[in-house]
Design a protein around this motif. Structure first.
Motif, PDB file in Angstrom:
ATOM      1  N   ASN A 119       0.570   3.393  -7.988  1.00 34.87           N
ATOM      2  CA  ASN A 119       0.724   5.346  -7.509  1.00 34.87           C
ATOM      3  C   ASN A 119      -0.233   5.825  -6.880  1.00 34.87           C
ATOM      4  N   ARG A 120      -1.666   4.809  -6.319  1.00 32.80           N
ATOM      5  CA  ARG A 120      -2.654   5.791  -5.273  1.00 32.80           C
ATOM      6  C   ARG A 120      -2.788   4.836  -4.729  1.00 32.80           C
ATOM      7  N   VAL A 121      -2.702   5.600  -3.676  1.00 34.91           N
ATOM      8  CA  VAL A 121      -3.297   4.214  -2.330  1.00 34.91           C
ATOM      9  C   VAL A 121      -3.932   4.902  -0.878  1.00 34.91           C
ATOM     10  N   ASP A 122      -3.684   5.915  -1.571  1.00 39.07           N
ATOM     11  CA  ASP A 122      -4.912   6.796   0.035  1.00 39.07           C
ATOM     12  C   ASP A 122      -6.486   6.852  -0.589  1.00 39.07           C
ATOM     13  N   TYR A 123      -6.929   5.986  -1.682  1.00 45.52           N
ATOM     14  CA  TYR A 123      -8.346   5.699  -1.590  1.00 45.52           C
ATOM     15  C   TYR A 123      -7.982   4.264  -1.214  1.00 45.52           C
ATOM     16  N   VAL A 124      -7.695   4.120  -0.494  1.00 40.29           N
ATOM     17  CA  VAL A 124      -7.550   2.850   0.201  1.00 40.29           C
ATOM     18  C   VAL A 124      -7.482   3.212   1.835  1.00 40.29           C
ATOM     19  N   PHE A 125      -6.106   4.010   1.966  1.00 34.77           N
ATOM     20  CA  PHE A 125      -5.559   3.974   3.594  1.00 34.77           C
ATOM     21  C   PHE A 125      -5.459   5.843   2.992  1.00 34.77           C
ATOM     22  N   ARG A 126      -5.669   6.039   4.729  1.00 29.93           N
ATOM     23  CA  ARG A 126      -6.394   7.321   4.325  1.00 29.93           C
ATOM     24  C   ARG A 126      -5.115   7.857   5.799  1.00 29.93           C
ATOM     25  N   ASN A 127      -3.596   7.931   5.782  1.00 25.74           N
ATOM     26  CA  ASN A 127      -3.354   8.471   7.299  1.00 25.74           C
ATOM     27  C   ASN A 127      -1.806   9.404   6.545  1.00 25.74           C
ATOM     28  N   ALA A 128      -0.905   9.442   7.648  1.00 21.28           N
ATOM     29  CA  ALA A 128      -0.115  10.339   7.111  1.00 21.28           C
ATOM     30  C   ALA A 128       1.251   9.707   6.756  1.00 21.28           C
ATOM     31  N   ALA A 129       1.408   8.422   7.121  1.00 21.66           N
ATOM     32  CA  ALA A 129       2.317   7.791   5.801  1.00 21.66           C
ATOM     33  C   ALA A 129       2.433   8.485   4.475  1.00 21.66           C
ATOM     34  N   THR A 130       0.612   8.294   3.937  1.00 18.67           N
ATOM     35  CA  THR A 130       0.169   7.894   2.316  1.00 18.67           C
ATOM     36  C   THR A 130       0.692   9.404   1.880  1.00 18.67           C
ATOM     37  N   ARG A 131       0.994  10.299   2.425  1.00 17.83           N
ATOM     38  CA  ARG A 131       1.992  11.712   2.180  1.00 17.83           C
ATOM     39  C   ARG A 131       3.356  11.147   1.499  1.00 17.83           C
ATOM     40  N   ASN A 132       4.101  10.730   2.364  1.00 20.88           N
ATOM     41  CA  ASN A 132       5.483  10.256   2.168  1.00 20.88           C
ATOM     42  C   ASN A 132       5.417   8.997   0.979  1.00 20.88           C
ATOM     43  N   TYR A 133       4.311   7.922   0.649  1.00 18.95           N
ATOM     44  CA  TYR A 133       4.596   6.732   0.381  1.00 18.95           C
ATOM     45  C   TYR A 133       3.842   7.841  -1.240  1.00 18.95           C
ATOM     46  N   CYS A 134       3.198   9.035  -1.758  1.00 19.87           N
ATOM     47  CA  CYS A 134       2.184   9.819  -2.607  1.00 19.87           C
ATOM     48  C   CYS A 134       4.053  10.611  -3.190  1.00 19.87           C
ATOM     49  N   GLU A 135       4.780  11.225  -2.124  1.00 16.37           N
ATOM     50  CA  GLU A 135       6.076  12.194  -3.024  1.00 16.37           C
ATOM     51  C   GLU A 135       7.025  10.711  -3.782  1.00 16.37           C
ATOM     52  N   TRP A 136       7.365   9.541  -3.001  1.00 15.40           N
ATOM     53  CA  TRP A 136       8.456   9.176  -3.704  1.00 15.40           C
ATOM     54  C   TRP A 136       7.446   7.696  -5.027  1.00 15.40           C
ATOM     55  N   SER A 137       6.024   7.708  -4.751  1.00 14.11           N
ATOM     56  CA  SER A 137       5.330   7.283  -5.653  1.00 14.11           C
ATOM     57  C   SER A 137       5.128   8.092  -7.243  1.00 14.11           C
ATOM     58  N   GLY A 138       4.843   9.215  -6.715  1.00 19.69           N
ATOM     59  CA  GLY A 138       4.687  10.401  -8.287  1.00 19.69           C
ATOM     60  C   GLY A 138       6.535  10.654  -8.541  1.00 19.69           C
ATOM     61  N   PHE A 139       7.572   9.727  -7.879  1.00 15.30           N
ATOM     62  CA  PHE A 139       9.047  10.133  -8.281  1.00 15.30           C
ATOM     63  C   PHE A 139       8.911   8.176  -9.505  1.00 15.30           C
ATOM     64  N   TYR A 140       7.912   7.599  -8.791  1.00 16.68           N
ATOM     65  CA  TYR A 140       8.410   5.993  -9.449  1.00 16.68           C
ATOM     66  C   TYR A 140       7.486   6.372 -10.783  1.00 16.68           C
ATOM     67  N   LEU A 141       6.147   7.445 -10.755  1.00 18.73           N
ATOM     68  CA  LEU A 141       5.882   7.472 -12.478  1.00 18.73           C
ATOM     69  C   LEU A 141       6.332   8.098 -12.973  1.00 18.73           C
ATOM     70  N   GLN A 142       7.470   8.932 -12.262  1.00 22.80           N
ATOM     71  CA  GLN A 142       8.056  10.211 -13.033  1.00 22.80           C
ATOM     72  C   GLN A 142       9.350   8.997 -14.336  1.00 22.80           C
ATOM     73  N   TYR A 143       9.726   8.202 -13.370  1.00 18.79           N
ATOM     74  CA  TYR A 143      11.286   8.031 -13.852  1.00 18.79           C
ATOM     75  C   TYR A 143      10.265   6.062 -14.821  1.00 18.79           C
TER      76      TYR A 143
END
Length: 311
Positions: free
Chosen positions: A93-117
């Motif tokens: 669910n969270r990767v920004d505590y390891v990788f901090r870049n612009a791509a993590t924002r899009n990842y977080c959006e889809w990860s949030g959807f996956y968590l909700q599902y």
């Protein structure tokens, strides 16, 4: 079905009272970005990975040894599959505590959807397990026709509405998780629409189903206990294979909610205590969060292991 109590109640908006600020990259700085909560997120990921492995192993055993011949075994299999989905979500669910870049924002959006599902698939599988087992054991009614629709209900139905936050780009970072955002990223204020979505897509439906299922659970349990007390020694001696199977279902049915309540106590504590504590502190219940990160993802693993060993 008290055991699935609002795991996400802890993710309510806290920006107004938590001294949020905007850093140079335009992200809202929160206490959940601190080193302590980074460790909690990593601990939760590790527990989620262990839970996913446990669920995967349970699914393999159930299939390999054909422990899906009884209806309650098949429904338990659905739950273990949902637990695998949820465990992978907790682990990634969270990767920004390891990788901090612009791509993590899009990842977080889809990860949030996956968590909700994942939350919905696990919740619906639990609901189906308790409801179908109660129907068979208490009311002696088979649900063969209905059972054929359960995979669609558990795995397809959540897809019909969990896409809605994408319309307003509301999936994103929410407290410790990537989920439905409760904070506006532009000015770090509370997002009324995000909070509304949290309630409409998770909190309210879950609360209604929990209350209804709790009533059915205790009423059904009372019927089962009363029926068992009326059994004579001859009844016990002359049990058929079906009755022995029903007995096993009863044991699992009664233990299932208790296991989940015990292992979700940290979630309950956070949901209750944050309303009293978080608004005046920048370090909200960190020790309790550690317990949440460790035990909550592992709760499904306990049941899958219990089901595999007893089926």
């Amino acid at each position: 079905m008290l055991f699935i109590c609002g795991i996400k109640c802890c993710c309510k908006a806290e920006s107004v009272n938590m001294d949020t600020a905007t850093n140079s990259s335009g992200n809202c700085s929160m206490p959940f970005d601190s080193r302590g909560f980074t460790n909690v997120a990593i601990l939760r990921a590790i527990s989620g990975l262990l839970s996913a492995f446990c669920a995967f192993y349970s699914v393999l055993l159930i299939v390999a040894f054909k422990r899906y011949l009884l209806s309650f075994q098949r429904i338990a299999l659905y739950f273990c599959i949902s637990s695998l989905i949820k465990g992978l979500s907790d682990a990634t669910n969270r990767v920004d505590y390891v990788f901090r870049n612009a791509a993590t924002r899009n990842y977080c959006e889809w990860s949030g959807f996956y968590l909700q599902y994942a939350l919905w698939t696990q919740f619906l599988s639990i609901l189906c397990f308790v409801s179908c087992t109660m129907s068979k054991v208490v009311f002696q009614k088979e649900h063969v026709r209905f059972e054929r629709l359960l995979p669609l209900l558990i795995y397809a139905f959540p897809l019909t509405f969990n896409w809605i936050p994408f319309i307003s780009a509301t999936y994103g970072k929410s407290a410790l998780l990537c989920w439905i955002r409760d904070i506006n990223e532009a000015d770090c204020t509370a997002s009324a629409f995000g909070i509304w979505l949290q309630y409409v897509l998770w909190t309210v439906p879950q609360a209604v189903l929990i209350v209804a299922s709790t009533i059915v659970y205790f009423a059904g349990s009372a019927v089962l206990i009363s029926r068992r007390r009326k059994w004579t020694p001859a009844d016990h001696a002359n049990q058929t294979e079906t009755q022995r199977g029903d007995k096993k279902e009863i044991v699992i049915l009664l233990l299932f909610p208790i296991i989940f309540v015990v292992l979700n106590i940290p979630s309950f504590a956070i949901a209750v205590l944050q309303t009293l504590y978080v608004t005046s502190s920048d370090d909200p219940l960190l020790p309790v969060w550690y317990l949440y990160g460790l035990f909550t993802p592992l709760a499904p693993c306990v049941f899958c292991t219990r089901q595999t060993s007893s089926a």
